[in-house]
Design a protein around this motif. Structure first.
Motif, PDB file in Angstrom:
ATOM      1  N   GLU A   1       0.460  -1.038  -0.476  1.00  0.00           N
ATOM      2  CA  GLU A   1      -0.277   0.062  -0.214  1.00  0.00           C
ATOM      3  C   GLU A   1       0.969   1.147   0.009  1.00  0.00           C
ATOM      4  N   THR A   2       2.094   1.179   0.891  1.00  0.00           N
ATOM      5  CA  THR A   2       3.018   2.418   0.868  1.00  0.00           C
ATOM      6  C   THR A   2       3.739   2.441  -0.257  1.00  0.00           C
ATOM      7  N   ILE A   3       4.027   1.325  -1.346  1.00  0.00           N
ATOM      8  CA  ILE A   3       4.822   1.776  -2.550  1.00  0.00           C
ATOM      9  C   ILE A   3       3.594   2.305  -4.004  1.00  0.00           C
ATOM     10  N   GLY A   4       2.336   2.020  -3.171  1.00  0.00           N
ATOM     11  CA  GLY A   4       0.994   2.615  -4.328  1.00  0.00           C
ATOM     12  C   GLY A   4       1.287   3.936  -4.060  1.00  0.00           C
ATOM     13  N   GLN A   5       1.352   4.702  -3.572  1.00  0.00           N
ATOM     14  CA  GLN A   5       1.338   6.220  -2.927  1.00  0.00           C
ATOM     15  C   GLN A   5       2.999   7.137  -3.259  1.00  0.00           C
ATOM     16  N   ILE A   6       3.658   6.200  -3.133  1.00  0.00           N
ATOM     17  CA  ILE A   6       4.567   6.580  -3.640  1.00  0.00           C
ATOM     18  C   ILE A   6       5.179   7.805  -4.574  1.00  0.00           C
ATOM     19  N   SER A   7       4.288   7.408  -5.683  1.00  0.00           N
ATOM     20  CA  SER A   7       4.244   8.827  -6.387  1.00  0.00           C
ATOM     21  C   SER A   7       3.665  10.139  -6.867  1.00  0.00           C
ATOM     22  N   ARG A   8       2.173   9.719  -5.760  1.00  0.00           N
ATOM     23  CA  ARG A   8       1.899  10.978  -5.824  1.00  0.00           C
ATOM     24  C   ARG A   8       2.036  11.704  -5.003  1.00  0.00           C
ATOM     25  N   VAL A   9       3.476  11.307  -3.745  1.00  0.00           N
ATOM     26  CA  VAL A   9       4.087  11.782  -3.146  1.00  0.00           C
ATOM     27  C   VAL A   9       5.002  12.856  -3.200  1.00  0.00           C
ATOM     28  N   MET A  10       5.850  11.613  -4.466  1.00  0.00           N
ATOM     29  CA  MET A  10       7.432  12.119  -4.989  1.00  0.00           C
ATOM     30  C   MET A  10       6.942  13.065  -5.592  1.00  0.00           C
ATOM     31  N   ASN A  11       5.953  13.337  -6.553  1.00  0.00           N
ATOM     32  CA  ASN A  11       5.116  14.366  -8.104  1.00  0.00           C
ATOM     33  C   ASN A  11       4.960  14.875  -7.037  1.00  0.00           C
ATOM     34  N   ARG A  12       4.264  15.448  -6.266  1.00  0.00           N
ATOM     35  CA  ARG A  12       3.928  16.894  -4.897  1.00  0.00           C
ATOM     36  C   ARG A  12       4.944  17.628  -5.029  1.00  0.00           C
ATOM     37  N   ALA A  13       6.504  16.761  -4.200  1.00  0.00           N
ATOM     38  CA  ALA A  13       7.107  17.168  -2.969  1.00  0.00           C
ATOM     39  C   ALA A  13       7.612  17.537  -4.734  1.00  0.00           C
ATOM     40  N   THR A  14       8.424  17.796  -5.738  1.00  0.00           N
ATOM     41  CA  THR A  14       9.729  17.944  -6.632  1.00  0.00           C
ATOM     42  C   THR A  14       8.879  19.670  -7.212  1.00  0.00           C
ATOM     43  N   SER A  15       7.707  18.727  -7.656  1.00  0.00           N
ATOM     44  CA  SER A  15       6.880  19.850  -7.637  1.00  0.00           C
ATOM     45  C   SER A  15       6.614  21.319  -6.598  1.00  0.00           C
ATOM     46  N   SER A  16       6.626  20.673  -5.724  1.00  0.00           N
ATOM     47  CA  SER A  16       6.893  22.540  -4.269  1.00  0.00           C
ATOM     48  C   SER A  16       8.683  22.289  -3.959  1.00  0.00           C
ATOM     49  N   ALA A  17       9.082  21.563  -4.201  1.00  0.00           N
ATOM     50  CA  ALA A  17      10.693  22.208  -4.601  1.00  0.00           C
ATOM     51  C   ALA A  17      10.787  22.878  -5.582  1.00  0.00           C
ATOM     52  N   GLN A  18      10.441  22.491  -6.622  1.00  0.00           N
ATOM     53  CA  GLN A  18      10.811  23.459  -8.279  1.00  0.00           C
ATOM     54  C   GLN A  18      10.251  25.247  -7.736  1.00  0.00           C
ATOM     55  N   ARG A  19       8.844  25.192  -7.177  1.00  0.00           N
ATOM     56  CA  ARG A  19       8.602  26.354  -7.034  1.00  0.00           C
ATOM     57  C   ARG A  19       9.328  27.077  -5.628  1.00  0.00           C
ATOM     58  N   ILE A  20      10.135  26.829  -4.535  1.00  0.00           N
ATOM     59  CA  ILE A  20      10.852  27.460  -3.659  1.00  0.00           C
ATOM     60  C   ILE A  20      12.091  27.524  -4.259  1.00  0.00           C
TER      61      ILE A  20
END
Lengths: 150, 752
Positions: free
Chosen positions: B462-481
């Protein structure tokens, strides 16, 4: 004095009053309605005249106004949706239109809105896209569009 | 990924004019291109492929079959008009409209650059764009990308780069991260032991006991040892879990703290030009929500996903070691289960998208209606509004219903798949347990251990299934920063490093010109001298350049040409901070911070003695109203000072300026938004403030400037008149006289 309208050689609407010519624009008061009254506006975007639907203009004037209105109502027609790719707070669209393939982006908060039988959508640059009615879309377009039509 | 590729990725447009066309146009013009735009619509609104360019004195159009050019000197006017999906550029010569061009709106920015350059050359054929204007290629790319960047800060495809930049922030905490990693490794290993112990209990104690191969005493001792081992395992496992969470979660916190600190400090270094381009709300979310998402990634993504992966691998190794045949039965379905989870998360994304849309509609309805509650009640439309909300609420619930439906269908199926795996373990394991299988025998302990491991499979999957979402959100936020951190400070604030000495306030503008975009000038060759202690009134219609002039003096922007000297020193050679402390500003909308009145008055000089604070407050006519408040100077004023009236806020800001004791004072419409009575109180306060300082005051009401030593009149960015109030009024046909008469007539009409 009689007022008439002509579509000039360089592709602009002209208002003719006697010998005087003025480049103008026709703007529909109700852009969604074919019989909308028209506001005739000058280069400073100030109204010169309000032309009602019942106006008794000569056929050439009507045709010139209709030509200008085509520009006012111009939007990009989408025939089918090839791909919608969400990426970093954007949605990248690949579509096939009457004029060939086109790619554009929208914000994630930008949704297709019902318009007539189909939908309309505005991209990040402000261009307006018209998407056909649901039953005129192919299966893939429907599948791609479905999540955005909540 | 580079900007060039991003442009193509986002729009399918070329990143620059094709080089063959460029060569043709430059050969035609004899000079390099300065600005260009693509024209993708013809006069019949059909698809078109042409380029419009300005090069020196020429306007050029490169069409698929031919090239046309016109001397810019022929044109008198360039007008742009818009329709919902197109933009038109109409050029007129002395006889009227001469030529028109059309493009879809994506080319509006590039076309506006071309138009601005045409207009500048119409006004001044020798016009040379300032250095601020990008080269033709960069300007074209920027114009096309700008609307996209306003929606989203950076282009896609930079995940690798962003992650490696994030890792640099992790580097100072690598020891802690290593400790957390070791703890996670240990935690995973220990999590596998209880199932193995169960197998040992069955195979090494119970079975030998039943078969009389082990005595009761020995079995009891061995059992006690096993219970102790189990207790120790649980204890150690939870200790390691604590260590893992504390170490890695805190690394996430530290990284986010460092990022927040850097972003906020960098924001303060940026010039006003940056803030005028970016909405404040978006910047706030970059400092807060975006950094939170990165914590999510480091704290949840990195830790939980790596633990889950580790768990799956360790379990697989364990199972294969226990019994490789039965292990394969368990392991082979895992890739399929992972794919099912991935597929499910994609489906959920689509469902969440619809639900999100309906939820947005619901929240928009509330935020639209509640601020207008007085209107709703006045028009008796409450029932209608409640019904509208009800419909939107039902629509949202319908979509959330779909989500629950999808979950409730998927999870039983997933569990069923796991049960099937268990069944396969049973089907394959039982004959071996009984001894009827050709694949050899199996001990009951191994069999039970296998059954227990099946239960441990669910969570990691289940946790591995969520990784894509978390990674997308984080990279997009990091880019904005990182976009903020990458914004160049130097270009906004100049490079002056010399500490400003105590100033006398002798100001000189020498042939100062300025444009915000490098093309359209808002100030043209301003020459002005202000003597120490002189009060100058800046007068002119809206858009005449008054605020730009004072912004240059305050060094919010740098002049494109000419220079500004204070006490004989060019201000761009002075260090910004030391210069600004000697400049006071009282603005039309005074900004007070959440805090006490004392803190607000002391904002520029936190160490100022109380006696000086009170003296400044008295001079600004603040002291009396403050002392009428129950908490006096310790009264906490709300956000932006909204608990005070407009006049009170203004007087507090004047007290703040008096306490700062600046040598140069800028008053920007300080009394324009208040009533006459309040204006008098503020004016009294200002009279105290301006004494002995060089003052530049902007005011719409010309009557408020009658105390000025001299008035400076600006029109269209040019200095057109300078003189005393009396001199300018005596000048028949003068700009000041016209403005003055106009205001007097307006006052008379209002009076009537």
């Amino acid at each position: 004095m009689d007022v008439s309208y002509r579509w000039n050689a360089i592709g602009y609407l002209e208002r003719l009053v006697g010998d005087e010519r003025q480049t103008v624009r026709a703007k529909a008061c109700l852009p969604g309605r074919e019989d909308s009254p028209l506001s005739i506006r000058d280069s400073k975007d100030e109204e010169i005249e309000l032309v009602s639907a019942e106006s008794t203009l000569d056929p050439e004037s009507r045709s010139a106004l209709a030509r200008d209105l085509r520009e006012q109502r111009f939007s990009i027609r989408v025939e089918r949706i090839v791909e919608i790719h969400p990426e970093n707070d954007l949605r990248i669209w690949h579509v096939m239109g009457l004029e060939g393939p086109r790619r554009f982006v929208t914000a994630l908060e930008e949704w297709p809105l019902p318009r007539g039988d189909g939908y309309s959508l505005r991209d990040a640059w402000g261009d307006l896209y018209e998407i056909p009615a649901w039953d005129r879309l192919d299966e893939r377009s429907q599948k791609l569009l479905w999540p955005l039509l909540g | 990924m580079s900007t060039m590729n991003s442009l193509e990725e986002f729009s399918g447009e070329a990143a620059r004019i094709p080089s063959t066309l460029r060569r043709e146009l430059e050969a035609e013009a004899g000079v390099p291109l300065e600005a260009y735009a693509r024209l993708d619509l013809d006069a019949d609104l059909k698809s078109y492929d042409a380029w419009l360019a300005v090069a020196g004195p020429w306007l050029l159009e490169a069409r698929p079959s031919s090239t046309r050019k016109w001397p810019l000197a022929d044109f008198r006017k360039a007008e742009e008009s818009e329709a919902p999906s197109l933009v038109r550029l109409l050029l007129s010569d002395a006889e009227g409209p001469r030529i028109g061009f059309r493009a879809t709106k994506r080319h509006r920015g590039a076309l506006a650059r071309v138009r601005s350059l045409i207009e500048a050359r119409i006004e001044d054929p020798r016009f040379v764009p300032s250095a601020k204007m990008k080269d033709a290629d960069a300007g074209y790319r920027e114009a096309l990308l700008k609307p996209v960047l306003e929606v989203q800060s950076l282009s896609k495809g930079e995940r690798g780069g962003v992650l490696s930049r994030l890792l640099k922030y992790v580097k100072p905490y690598r020891r802690r991260l290593l400790l957390g990693g070791v703890a996670a490794f240990g935690f995973t290993g220990l999590s596998l032991l209880p199932s193995w112990y169960t197998g040992v209990l069955l195979d090494r104690i119970l079975k030998p006991l039943q078969e009389n191969r082990l005595g009761i005493e020995e079995a009891t001792r061995f059992g006690a040892w096993l219970v102790g081992a189990l207790a120790a395992t649980f204890l150690a496992r939870e200790l390691l879990a604590w260590l893992k969470l504390v170490s890695i979660a805190m690394v996430g916190e530290y990284v986010v703290r460092d990022l927040r600190r850097d972003v906020y400090a960098h924001l303060h270094k940026l010039g006003l030009a940056f803030f005028s381009k970016k909405p404040t709300g978006g910047l706030v979310s970059r400092v807060t929500s975006d950094t939170d998402r990165i914590w999510d990634f480091i704290g949840y993504g990195v830790v939980e996903v790596s633990v889950s992966c580790l768990m799956l691998v360790a379990m697989s190794v364990m199972l294969l070691c226990l019994d490789w045949r039965l292990g394969l039965v368990m392991i082979l379905p895992v890739p399929f289960l992972l794919y099912a989870l991935f597929w499910h998360s994609r489906r959920m994304e689509r469902l969440f998208s619809r639900a999100w849309r309906r939820w947005s509609r619901l929240t928009a309805l509330v935020s639209d209606a509640l601020p207008g509650i007085r209107v709703i009640k006045a028009f008796n439309r409450s029932e209608h509004e409640v019904a509208r909300f009800g419909a939107a609420n039902d629509a949202a619930i319908e979509e959330f219903g779909r989500i629950h439906d999808a979950w409730t269908r998927f999870w039983p199926l997933l569990m069923m798949s796991l049960h099937l795996t268990v069944l396969a373990v049973w089907a394959f394991g039982l004959p071996r347990l009984i001894g009827t299988s050709p694949w050899g025998t199996l001990t009951p302990g191994t069999f039970v251990s296998f059954l227990m491991y099946t239960g441990l499979f669910v969570q990691p999957l289940e946790t591995i299934g969520q990784i894509s979402r978390v990674m997308n959100r984080a990279t997009s936020s990091a880019q904005r920063i990182f976009e903020i951190l990458d914004t160049d400070v130097g270009s906004d604030l100049g490079t002056g490093r010399r500490t400003a000495p105590p100033l006398q306030g002798h100001i000189r503008f020498e042939n100062v010109s300025f444009s915000y975009d490098g093309i359209r000038r808002v100030l043209h060759g301003i020459d002005l001298e202000i003597r120490p202690g002189e009060l100058i009134g800046l007068v002119g219609p809206s858009g005449s350049g008054k605020s730009t002039l004072v912004n240059l003096l305050a060094r919010f922007y740098e002049a494109d040409a000419g220079r500004i000297l204070v006490d004989g020193q060019p201000i761009d050679e002075l260090e910004v901070g030391s210069y600004r402390t000697q400049i006071g500003m009282v603005l039309q909308e005074p900004y007070l911070f959440h805090g006490t009145l004392l803190e607000n008055i002391r904002y520029g000089r936190p160490e100022a003695p109380l006696a000086e604070v009170f003296a400044a407050a008295k001079a600004a006519r603040v002291h009396d109203f403050v002392m009428r408040l129950p908490m006096g100077y310790e009264t906490v004023i709300g956000e932006r000072g909204h608990t005070l009236s407009g006049g009170e806020r203004q007087r507090v800001s004047i007290a703040r300026a008096i306490l700062q004791n600046p040598r140069i004072l800028i008053l920007d419409e300080a009394t324009s938004s208040v009533d006459v009575e309040t204006e008098k109180a503020i004016q009294d306060a200002l009279n105290e403030l301006v004494r002995g300082r060089s003052v530049v005051a902007i005011a719409h009401r010309l009557s408020t400037l009658d105390r000025a030593d001299r008035l400076v009149v600006l029109k269209n960015g040019r200095l057109v008149e300078v003189g005393t109030h009396r001199e300018l009024l005596a000048k028949e046909g003068g700009e000041f006289k016209k403005l003055h008469d106009l205001q007097r007539r307006q006052a008379e009409i209002v009076g009537v």
